[in-house]
Design an enzyme around this catalytic site. Structure first.
Site, short mmCIF file in Angstrom:
data_model
loop_
_atom_site.label_atom_id
_atom_site.label_comp_id
_atom_site.label_asym_id
_atom_site.label_seq_id
_atom_site.Cartn_x
_atom_site.Cartn_y
_atom_site.Cartn_z
N SER A 134 -9.94 -0.12 6.85
CA SER A 134 -9.26 -0.10 5.47
C SER A 134 -8.36 -1.38 5.04
CB SER A 134 -8.34 1.13 5.39
OG SER A 134 -9.09 2.42 5.16
N LYS A 142 0.82 -1.27 -0.12
CA LYS A 142 0.10 -0.04 -0.06
C LYS A 142 0.96 1.34 0.06
CE LYS A 142 -4.15 1.95 2.59
NZ LYS A 142 -4.83 1.62 3.49
N SER A 149 -9.85 2.42 2.71
CA SER A 149 -8.85 2.94 1.69
C SER A 149 -7.83 2.13 0.81
CB SER A 149 -8.20 4.08 2.65
OG SER A 149 -7.23 3.27 3.47
N1 GLN Z 1 -13.33 4.46 5.85
C1 GLN Z 1 -12.59 5.09 7.04
C2 GLN Z 1 -12.22 6.55 6.88
O1 GLN Z 1 -12.71 6.95 5.96
C3 GLN Z 1 -11.61 4.09 7.41
C4 GLN Z 1 -10.23 4.52 6.65
C5 GLN Z 1 -9.16 3.78 7.08
O2 GLN Z 1 -9.23 2.52 7.71
N2 GLN Z 1 -7.81 4.03 6.81
O3 GLN Z 1 -11.84 6.92 7.79
#
Ligand code: GLN
Length: 497
Positions: free
Chosen positions: A176, A77, A152
């Site tokens: 994410s 990532k 994400s």
């Molecule tokens: N979807 C969540 C957010 O927008 C979690 C994102 C994540 O785990 N990095 O913050």
């Protein structure tokens, strides 16, 4: 070869049936063939990957003792820094930046001989649930290219589902790792907070961020988990304890006598019908394997989302202050006579996307004097209540379970103008981060109404990550018997490629 598990690839490498260079080339070819459609990668490090692979092959040739995943390729990532390799965190503001050092995860991957193919697409600074917030365009779900791959870490999960890599690294601040795993039919694990070093993980919300393994099988996730985990003096919140024996747990898969707690509040209204069908079916399979299914209640989970969207933006407003146009990446408006402030303003205006700006503003507001106690302070209290809910529930069960997400993958563009609808996707994953405990998502089948993958979430107490792997392995094996072939063999979108 590319549809084998990482463990099977490693066995072939050990048996001398293939080499890491050959295996790496196959994956690079696959990326060249399908990534135009999927867009899982932001950067493919062809030369670096082949050089790493050749080095592992040479060591094997020389008879050196290698670690279990040595020679197997992985997708990283783009939020993890890797020395000399472009790292953007999905943001324009870091375009062209090449980090001068390796994150601890990258160091561990390299020490284990795991070959890094390149950097995967993500929502900018890991803020989002669909990868649509990437400054470099969305990633497409290999199950249906018109749909989101989750976020994400959508790039990492899509790379797995498209057979571009057998292993990937994700980070999970509110879901994410798990939500992208759920909507792509792959496995993702958020370890106990502090189990895997955050050194060199570009920070979003430091008290919630946790990196972890993504894979296509529970055993592969366990092998990768053990390779990247462990105490790191460079991360002050790293746990100083032995790495959990998750590989042994994944190999055991014995749930006899285990108590599995179904979270009353994370199932029911608001969850897609097919998601519930698959969830119920998985519970039956676990019961048939000898587990006892009980119901547990977590009344404060109701407030998790609201509290998360105060804590995460607050911490991000502080963390992202370092992007000041002086030290990293892009600089805009640096003309003779321009003040530092105007360069900073212009750079941030151009460099940050809409969602990132929204959260910085939200967080700055929540932390400002006069509001701090009402917002940030209250959210931290809710966090304690959520932890207490978990503690009480874990007195009655060994793991807690729920669907990973309320729905299957939605269409690209469907929620991108509705932040609240987007945020609601994380309703079942966020409590885990708030309490710092471990969570896993693994595929539980396809929703009958749309033929898309559904995720099953397993939550374990802090420092008991093994339990997720025991239960995950048990369910995975029961489902495999039922299906006759892995779920991903049914993937339609990239057929013929
Ligand atoms: N979807 C969540 C957010 O927008 C979690 C994102 C994540 O785990 N990095 O913050």
């Amino acid at each position: 070869m590319i549809d084998l598990s990482a463990d099977e690839m490693a066995q072939k490498l050990r048996a001398g049936e293939t080499t890491s260079v050959a295996l790496t080339r196959l994956h690079l070819d696959r990326i060249a063939a399908v990534d135009g459609d999927v867009h899982a990668f932001l950067y493919v490090d062809t030369e670096g990957a082949l050089a790493q692979a050749a080095a592992v092959d040479a060591k094997r040739e020389a008879g050196e003792k290698l670690s279990p995943l040595a020679g197997v390729p992985l997708a990283l990532k783009d939020v993890m820094v890797q020395k000399g390799v472009p790292t953007t965190a999905g943001s324009k503001i870091l375009e062209g930046w090449r980090p001068p050092y390796d994150s601890t995860i990258v160091t561990n991957l390299k020490n284990n001989g795991i070959v890094i193919l390149g950097k995967t697409n993500m929502d900018e600074f890991a803020m989002g649930s669909s990868t649509e917030n990437s400054a470099y365009g969305p990633t497409h779900n290999p199950w249906d290219l018109t749909r989101i791959p989750g976020g994400s870490g959508g790039g990492s999960s899509a790379a797995l589902a498209a057979f571009e890599a057998p292993l990937a690294i994700g980070t999970d601040t509110g879901g994410s790792i798990r939500q992208p795993a759920a909507v792509t039919g792959t496995v993702g694990v958020k370890p106990t907070y502090g189990g895997v070093s955050r050194f060199g993980l570009i920070a979003f919300s430091s008290s919630l961020d946790q990196a972890g393994p993504c894979a296509r099988t529970v055993l592969d996730a366990a092998l990768l988990h053990e390779a990247i985990a462990g105490h790191d003096p460079k991360d002050s919140t790293s746990i100083n304890a032995p790495v959990p024996h998750v590989v042994a747990a994944a190999k055991s898969g014995d749930v006899k006598g285990m108590k599995i707690g179904v979270v009353k509040e994370l199932n029911g209204d608001g969850y897609q019908r097919g998601v519930r069908t698959r969830f119920e079916e998985s519970l039956e399979l676990l019961a048939a394997a000898g587990a006892e299914i009980v119901e547990v209640s977590a009344p404060n989970f109701e407030y998790a989302l609201a509290a998360y969207y105060l804590i995460a933006p607050s911490e991000c407003s502080s963390n992202l202050a370092r992007f000041d146009a002086m030290r990293y990446g892009v600089r805009v408006g640096d003309v003779d006579g321009a003040s530092a402030e105007s360069v900073m303003n212009l750079t941030r205006e151009v460099g940050f996307g809409r969602e990132v700006k929204r959260r910085i503003i939200l967080g700055t507001y929540a932390l400002s004097s006069g509001y701090y106690d009402a917002y940030y302070g209250s959210a931290q209290k809710v966090r304690t209540l959520i932890t207490q809910d978990f503690n009480r529930a874990f007195e009655k069960c060994d793991v807690m379970v729920s669907p990973t997400c309320p729905t299957t993958a939605f269409k690209i563009g469907e929620k991108s103008n509705d932040p609240i609808a987007m945020y609601l996707n994380d309703i079942a994953t966020i409590p885990v981060n708030m309490a710092g405990i471990g969570g896993m998502s693994l595929p539980s089948g396809l929703a009958p109404e749309d033929g898309l993958p559904v995720g099953f979430q397993i939550m374990a107490p802090a420092m008991a990550d093994e339990r997720m792997y025991v239960v995950g392995a048990a369910l995975e094996s029961a489902l495999l018997t039922k299906w006759g072939a892995p779920l991903l063999s049914k993937i339609p979108a990239l057929a013929g490629k």
